[in-house]
Design a protein around this motif. Structure first.
Motif, PDB file in Angstrom:
ATOM      1  N   LEU A 248       0.871  -1.058   0.301  1.00 17.98           N
ATOM      2  CA  LEU A 248      -0.259  -0.087   0.251  1.00 17.98           C
ATOM      3  C   LEU A 248       1.395   1.235   0.261  1.00 17.98           C
ATOM      4  CD1 LEU A 248      -3.073  -0.896   2.653  1.00 17.98           C
ATOM      5  CD2 LEU A 248      -3.387  -0.002   0.108  1.00 17.98           C
ATOM      6  N   ARG A 249       1.771   1.368   0.632  1.00 17.82           N
ATOM      7  CA  ARG A 249       2.693   2.417   0.521  1.00 17.82           C
ATOM      8  C   ARG A 249       3.592   3.044   0.026  1.00 17.82           C
ATOM      9  NH1 ARG A 249       4.687   0.314   5.607  1.00 17.82           N
ATOM     10  NH2 ARG A 249       3.714   0.871   7.766  1.00 17.82           N
ATOM     11  N   GLU A 250       3.794   1.369  -1.325  1.00 12.66           N
ATOM     12  CA  GLU A 250       4.288   1.957  -2.513  1.00 12.66           C
ATOM     13  C   GLU A 250       3.188   2.245  -3.404  1.00 12.66           C
ATOM     14  OE1 GLU A 250       5.902  -1.955  -3.562  1.00 12.66           O
ATOM     15  OE2 GLU A 250       7.566  -2.194  -2.472  1.00 12.66           O
ATOM     16  N   ALA A 251       1.827   2.355  -3.212  1.00 13.75           N
ATOM     17  CA  ALA A 251       1.003   2.824  -4.517  1.00 13.75           C
ATOM     18  C   ALA A 251       0.716   4.154  -3.717  1.00 13.75           C
ATOM     19  CB  ALA A 251      -0.404   1.847  -4.354  1.00 13.75           C
ATOM     20  N   GLY A 252       1.442   4.856  -2.961  1.00 12.67           N
ATOM     21  CA  GLY A 252       0.848   6.155  -2.859  1.00 12.67           C
ATOM     22  C   GLY A 252      -0.538   6.196  -1.534  1.00 12.67           C
TER      23      GLY A 252
ATOM     24  N   ILE B 260      -7.897  -6.874   9.899  1.00 13.09           N
ATOM     25  CA  ILE B 260      -8.629  -5.298   9.342  1.00 13.09           C
ATOM     26  C   ILE B 260      -7.249  -3.819   9.038  1.00 13.09           C
ATOM     27  CG2 ILE B 260     -10.316  -3.487   9.133  1.00 13.09           C
ATOM     28  CD1 ILE B 260     -11.759  -6.104  10.414  1.00 13.09           C
ATOM     29  N   LEU B 261      -6.781  -3.326   8.090  1.00 14.30           N
ATOM     30  CA  LEU B 261      -6.133  -1.942   7.971  1.00 14.30           C
ATOM     31  C   LEU B 261      -7.029  -1.465   7.068  1.00 14.30           C
ATOM     32  CD1 LEU B 261      -2.272  -3.447   5.805  1.00 14.30           C
ATOM     33  CD2 LEU B 261      -4.011  -1.426   5.513  1.00 14.30           C
ATOM     34  N   PHE B 262      -6.628  -0.198   8.220  1.00 13.45           N
ATOM     35  CA  PHE B 262      -7.000   1.130   7.482  1.00 13.45           C
ATOM     36  C   PHE B 262      -5.711   2.057   7.029  1.00 13.45           C
ATOM     37  CE2 PHE B 262      -9.032  -0.322  11.356  1.00 13.45           C
ATOM     38  CZ  PHE B 262     -10.534   0.089  11.533  1.00 13.45           C
ATOM     39  N   ALA B 263      -6.115   2.653   5.851  1.00 11.44           N
ATOM     40  CA  ALA B 263      -5.417   3.724   5.125  1.00 11.44           C
ATOM     41  C   ALA B 263      -5.718   5.143   4.552  1.00 11.44           C
ATOM     42  CB  ALA B 263      -4.020   2.227   3.965  1.00 11.44           C
ATOM     43  N   ARG B 264      -4.731   5.277   3.904  1.00 10.25           N
ATOM     44  CA  ARG B 264      -5.882   6.822   3.305  1.00 10.25           C
ATOM     45  C   ARG B 264      -4.613   6.994   1.986  1.00 10.25           C
ATOM     46  NH1 ARG B 264      -9.146  10.410   5.175  1.00 10.25           N
ATOM     47  NH2 ARG B 264      -8.573   9.388   7.379  1.00 10.25           N
ATOM     48  N   ARG B 265      -5.630   7.209   1.132  1.00 10.76           N
ATOM     49  CA  ARG B 265      -4.996   8.116   0.143  1.00 10.76           C
ATOM     50  C   ARG B 265      -4.074   9.372   0.025  1.00 10.76           C
ATOM     51  NH1 ARG B 265      -6.552  10.042  -6.433  1.00 10.76           N
ATOM     52  NH2 ARG B 265      -4.654  10.790  -6.603  1.00 10.76           N
TER      53      ARG B 265
END
Length: 214
Positions: free
Chosen positions: A184-188, A207-212
């Motif tokens: 995910l980090r590599e995808a931005g 369950i993973l929480f991320a944000r663009r």
């Protein structure tokens, strides 16, 4: 195995089990306080980011989509299996569902306010995951939240039967949260939280929480 092969097998498998899968998962959220809490957090993140349409990718029979709708979120569902979409439309006729694939999301750039993919990424081979996350990044608005649910581990296996004993032919990939977070980090994306559920169970869940990133 080519992309067409595993996608066709996955589609056929879930078409086959659509009815039994729908019945078995009907009360999954109502009986799972940690799942409900994760969805409530996600709904709050969508609202604080400005609100708008939210894609439930790999929505199955639409139980997560419907729960988000009940939380006041403008959610719609996408699934590879026409059988699952038929079940979702039958059970939730007031919501929008469409057949589609996370490997080629037919959504406009920066067009959605949030994206959730619960236990659907588990069927995507490792070498396809970065492209899937690139699609997620493309369709999300800057600053919009993403939530993923998946099996924890470092193994893959071919599932040949399930949900009432029906035949299936679908690979299930278990992944470590750190590996998913790295992709995910590599995808931005920026990682905001990781939840580990049922760590003492036979198959732990994350369950993973991320944000663009803006």
């Amino acid at each position: 195995m080519t992309t067409d092969d595993w996608m066709a097998d996955t589609r056929t498998s879930y078409d086959t089990v659509a009815t039994s899968y729908t019945e078995q998962l009907r009360d999954a959220i109502s009986g799972g306080p940690h799942l409900r809490a994760a969805l409530e957090v996600f709904a709050e993140l969508v609202r604080t980011a400005g609100g708008g349409p939210v894609a439930d990718v790999g929505c199955g029979p639409g139980h997560v989509t419907a729960h988000l709708h009940g939380l006041g979120i403008d959610a719609f569902g996408i699934d590879l299996s026409p059988g699952m979409i038929d079940a979702a439309r039958r059970d939730h006729p007031d919501l929008h569902f469409e057949v589609g694939s996370m490997t080629d999301l037919r959504l406009g750039d920066a067009s959605i306010a949030g994206l959730i993919a619960w236990w659907s990424l588990i069927h995507i081979p490792d070498d396809e995951v970065p492209a899937v996350f690139a699609h997620f990044h493309r369709v999300l608005r800057p600053g919009a939240p993403l939530q993923l649910g998946f099996h924890v581990g470092d193994t893959s296996h071919l599932k040949t039967q399930g949900y009432g004993g029906h035949p299936m032919s679908v690979y299930v990939h278990h992944r470590e949260p750190d590996q998913v977070a790295s992709w995910l980090r590599e995808a931005g994306f920026t990682i905001e939280a990781q939840w580990l559920c049922d760590p003492d169970g036979q198959v732990p869940q994350a369950i993973l929480f991320a944000r663009r990133r803006s």
